[in-house]
Write a protein that holds these residues in place. Structure first.
Motif, PDB file in Angstrom:
ATOM      1  N   ALA A  88       0.818  -1.211   0.000  1.00 36.73           N
ATOM      2  CA  ALA A  88       0.000   0.000   0.000  1.00 36.73           C
ATOM      3  C   ALA A  88       0.853   1.263   0.000  1.00 36.73           C
ATOM      4  O   ALA A  88       0.430   2.305  -0.529  1.00 36.73           O
ATOM      5  N   ARG A  89       2.054   1.205   0.568  1.00 30.44           N
ATOM      6  CA  ARG A  89       2.936   2.365   0.601  1.00 30.44           C
ATOM      7  C   ARG A  89       3.641   2.585  -0.730  1.00 30.44           C
ATOM      8  O   ARG A  89       4.272   3.622  -0.936  1.00 30.44           O
ATOM      9  N   ARG A  90       3.545   1.611  -1.630  1.00 32.72           N
ATOM     10  CA  ARG A  90       4.258   1.705  -2.898  1.00 32.72           C
ATOM     11  C   ARG A  90       3.336   1.907  -4.086  1.00 32.72           C
ATOM     12  O   ARG A  90       3.810   2.009  -5.221  1.00 32.72           O
ATOM     13  N   ILE A  91       2.034   1.916  -3.848  1.00 37.18           N
ATOM     14  CA  ILE A  91       1.080   2.084  -4.952  1.00 37.18           C
ATOM     15  C   ILE A  91       0.106   3.214  -4.633  1.00 37.18           C
ATOM     16  O   ILE A  91      -0.127   3.566  -3.473  1.00 37.18           O
ATOM     17  N   GLY A  92      -0.473   3.777  -5.681  1.00 36.98           N
ATOM     18  CA  GLY A  92      -1.577   4.723  -5.566  1.00 36.98           C
ATOM     19  C   GLY A  92      -2.736   4.201  -6.392  1.00 36.98           C
ATOM     20  O   GLY A  92      -2.523   3.542  -7.417  1.00 36.98           O
ATOM     21  N   VAL A  93      -3.956   4.485  -5.953  1.00 38.66           N
ATOM     22  CA  VAL A  93      -5.148   3.971  -6.635  1.00 38.66           C
ATOM     23  C   VAL A  93      -6.154   5.100  -6.790  1.00 38.66           C
ATOM     24  O   VAL A  93      -6.424   5.839  -5.838  1.00 38.66           O
ATOM     25  N   VAL A  94      -6.715   5.229  -7.997  1.00 37.70           N
ATOM     26  CA  VAL A  94      -7.770   6.212  -8.250  1.00 37.70           C
ATOM     27  C   VAL A  94      -8.908   5.516  -8.971  1.00 37.70           C
ATOM     28  O   VAL A  94      -8.695   4.910 -10.039  1.00 37.70           O
ATOM     29  N   PHE A  95     -10.103   5.577  -8.402  1.00 34.95           N
ATOM     30  CA  PHE A  95     -11.301   5.032  -9.028  1.00 34.95           C
ATOM     31  C   PHE A  95     -12.179   6.189  -9.471  1.00 34.95           C
ATOM     32  O   PHE A  95     -12.499   7.069  -8.671  1.00 34.95           O
ATOM     33  N   GLY A  96     -12.572   6.179 -10.750  1.00 33.67           N
ATOM     34  CA  GLY A  96     -13.272   7.317 -11.332  1.00 33.67           C
ATOM     35  C   GLY A  96     -14.575   7.681 -10.654  1.00 33.67           C
ATOM     36  O   GLY A  96     -14.969   8.843 -10.653  1.00 33.67           O
ATOM     37  N   ALA A 166       4.520   9.480  -3.391  1.00 38.86           N
ATOM     38  CA  ALA A 166       5.461   9.052  -4.428  1.00 38.86           C
ATOM     39  C   ALA A 166       5.409   7.553  -4.682  1.00 38.86           C
ATOM     40  O   ALA A 166       6.410   6.847  -4.545  1.00 38.86           O
ATOM     41  N   PRO A 167       4.253   7.021  -5.075  1.00 37.69           N
ATOM     42  CA  PRO A 167       4.147   5.571  -5.314  1.00 37.69           C
ATOM     43  C   PRO A 167       4.933   5.159  -6.550  1.00 37.69           C
ATOM     44  O   PRO A 167       5.108   5.944  -7.484  1.00 37.69           O
ATOM     45  N   ARG A 168       5.352   3.903  -6.566  1.00 37.06           N
ATOM     46  CA  ARG A 168       6.026   3.370  -7.754  1.00 37.06           C
ATOM     47  C   ARG A 168       5.018   3.047  -8.849  1.00 37.06           C
ATOM     48  O   ARG A 168       5.333   3.118 -10.036  1.00 37.06           O
ATOM     49  N   VAL A 169       3.786   2.641  -8.443  1.00 37.00           N
ATOM     50  CA  VAL A 169       2.755   2.257  -9.408  1.00 37.00           C
ATOM     51  C   VAL A 169       1.471   3.010  -9.096  1.00 37.00           C
ATOM     52  O   VAL A 169       1.070   3.102  -7.931  1.00 37.00           O
ATOM     53  N   LEU A 170       0.832   3.542 -10.134  1.00 38.83           N
ATOM     54  CA  LEU A 170      -0.460   4.210 -10.000  1.00 38.83           C
ATOM     55  C   LEU A 170      -1.486   3.417 -10.798  1.00 38.83           C
ATOM     56  O   LEU A 170      -1.347   3.234 -12.013  1.00 38.83           O
ATOM     57  N   PHE A 171      -2.531   2.936 -10.108  1.00 39.57           N
ATOM     58  CA  PHE A 171      -3.627   2.219 -10.757  1.00 39.57           C
ATOM     59  C   PHE A 171      -4.793   3.181 -10.954  1.00 39.57           C
ATOM     60  O   PHE A 171      -5.295   3.767  -9.982  1.00 39.57           O
ATOM     61  N   LEU A 172      -5.241   3.325 -12.194  1.00 41.43           N
ATOM     62  CA  LEU A 172      -6.323   4.245 -12.533  1.00 41.43           C
ATOM     63  C   LEU A 172      -7.479   3.463 -13.141  1.00 41.43           C
ATOM     64  O   LEU A 172      -7.306   2.805 -14.168  1.00 41.43           O
ATOM     65  N   ASP A 173      -8.641   3.550 -12.510  1.00 40.64           N
ATOM     66  CA  ASP A 173      -9.823   2.856 -13.001  1.00 40.64           C
ATOM     67  C   ASP A 173     -10.829   3.895 -13.479  1.00 40.64           C
ATOM     68  O   ASP A 173     -11.441   4.592 -12.677  1.00 40.64           O
ATOM     69  N   GLU A 174     -10.972   4.043 -14.797  1.00 46.89           N
ATOM     70  CA  GLU A 174     -11.896   5.005 -15.420  1.00 46.89           C
ATOM     71  C   GLU A 174     -11.691   6.422 -14.874  1.00 46.89           C
ATOM     72  O   GLU A 174     -12.632   7.052 -14.371  1.00 46.89           O
ATOM     73  N   PRO A 175     -10.494   7.005 -14.978  1.00 49.66           N
ATOM     74  CA  PRO A 175     -10.251   8.325 -14.371  1.00 49.66           C
ATOM     75  C   PRO A 175     -10.956   9.476 -15.070  1.00 49.66           C
ATOM     76  O   PRO A 175     -11.085  10.558 -14.477  1.00 49.66           O
ATOM     77  N   THR A 176     -11.419   9.285 -16.324  1.00 49.78           N
ATOM     78  CA  THR A 176     -12.074  10.389 -17.027  1.00 49.78           C
ATOM     79  C   THR A 176     -13.580  10.183 -17.163  1.00 49.78           C
ATOM     80  O   THR A 176     -14.240  10.957 -17.851  1.00 49.78           O
TER      81      THR A 176
END
Length: 330
Positions: A88-96, A166-176
């Motif tokens: 969790a400290r190495r990733i970021g997550v955004v759900f649209g 500053a995550p190494r990986v960013l997961f984006l689920d339908e950001p727009t």
């Protein structure tokens, strides 16, 4: 170096179905069925498929929300579920359609709370926030309660929260999803900068092919839980013939009698002509330039193929039929 590596990744769910008037039967259904995918450090990967294809299930396994039924999976060198806290400290997550912001607090306070949650040093937090404020143009609404922000402003706030540690990986689920044209352009411009910087790996799921065309150099298409394409969008269009539609209204009825590679006429009625074009051979701009020689144009509309259209054409091919055929068991 691969920051995400999955081999033979599988997730099964047990569902209950009617088996008569009073009986129920239990059946095991694979949502993800043997996915192999590797994502390199700094890559921006488009992960696509129609509804029910297994995209969200895969993302939940990548982020440690779901435990795989079978297969090998490592993200940032960690096993997502057993090492979920470290991951969790190495990733970021955004759900649209969801937000990580505190609804009744000013946006600035959401950022400060996120700093404490992630235990980011104050100086590092301030420097990173300054950079994100500038790139995402946040200063005009930093002191506005989140509930009063527009959808586009909230999305920019969610992107900021996801990147503050500053995550190494960013997961984006339908950001727009649901954003107006201006907000979409702002989010895409920021993600383009993030991709070009090369210090954050991004995995993007979307139904918007415009996002993919502008952002992703590589895409993975999944359907029925299996990978059916791994390559560029141009490869996908070239292999399966997905096409744009261009509707043109002329000022007066015209005769269209020219040949262009990759262009065909779908319909022609008086002053309206509908074309189908293969974007890998001829662009819409080149077609319009040629059409302007036929007569003055009153109106023009370009319709992009949806990911469902692309996958439908992909699945019409014999190679795709073979790819999703169940493997023999026993």
């Amino acid at each position: 170096m691969n920051v995400i590596e999955a081999r033979g990744l599988r997730k099964e769910f047990t569902v209950t179905k009617p088996a008569g008037r009073l009986r129920r039967s239990r059946e095991t259904v694979p949502a993800v069925d043997g996915v192999d995918v590797a994502v390199e450090e700094g890559e921006l990967l488009g992960y696509l498929g129609p509804n029910g294809a297994g995209k969200s299930t895969t993302m939940k396994m990548f982020t440690g929300v779901l435990t795989p039924t079978a297969g090998y999976l490592q993200v940032c060198g960690l096993e997502p579920v057993p090492q979920r806290t470290r991951l969790a400290r190495r990733i970021g997550v955004v759900f649209g359609q969801r937000t990580q912001l505190w609804w009744d607090l000013p946006l600035r306070e959401s950022f400060e709370l996120a700093r404490h949650i992630w235990r980011v040093p104050a100086a590092e937090h301030a420097a990173r926030l300054r950079l994100l404020r500038d790139r995402l143009d946040l200063d005009g609404f930093l002191d506005t309660p989140v509930r009063q922000l527009s959808l586009g402003q909230r999305m920019r706030g969610d992107l900021t929260v996801a990147l503050l540690h500053a995550p190494r990986v960013l997961f984006l689920d339908e950001p727009t999803i649901g954003l107006d044209v201006v907000s979409k352009q702002a989010v895409r411009a920021f993600l383009t900068e993030l991709r070009d910087a090369g210090d954050t790996t991004v995995v993007l799921t979307t139904h918007d092919l415009a996002d993919i065309e502008r952002l992703c150099r590589r895409l993975v298409v999944i359907d029925h839980g299996r990978v059916v394409h791994d390559g560029t969008l141009a490869d996908l269009h070239a292999r399966y013939g997905s096409r744009r539609r261009v509707e043109v209204d002329f000022e007066v009825p015209v005769a269209v009698s020219f040949d262009m590679a990759g262009v065909s006429v779908e319909s022609h009625a008086g002053d309206r002509v509908v074309f189908s074009i293969d974007g890998t051979v001829t662009t819409a701009g080149a077609l319009v330039a040629r059409l302007s020689e036929s007569g003055p144009i009153r109106d023009l509309r370009v319709t992009e193929p949806t990911i469902e259209d692309v996958v439908a054409q992909l699945y019409a091919s014999p190679s795709a039929e073979a790819a999703r055929a169940p493997e023999p068991r026993g």
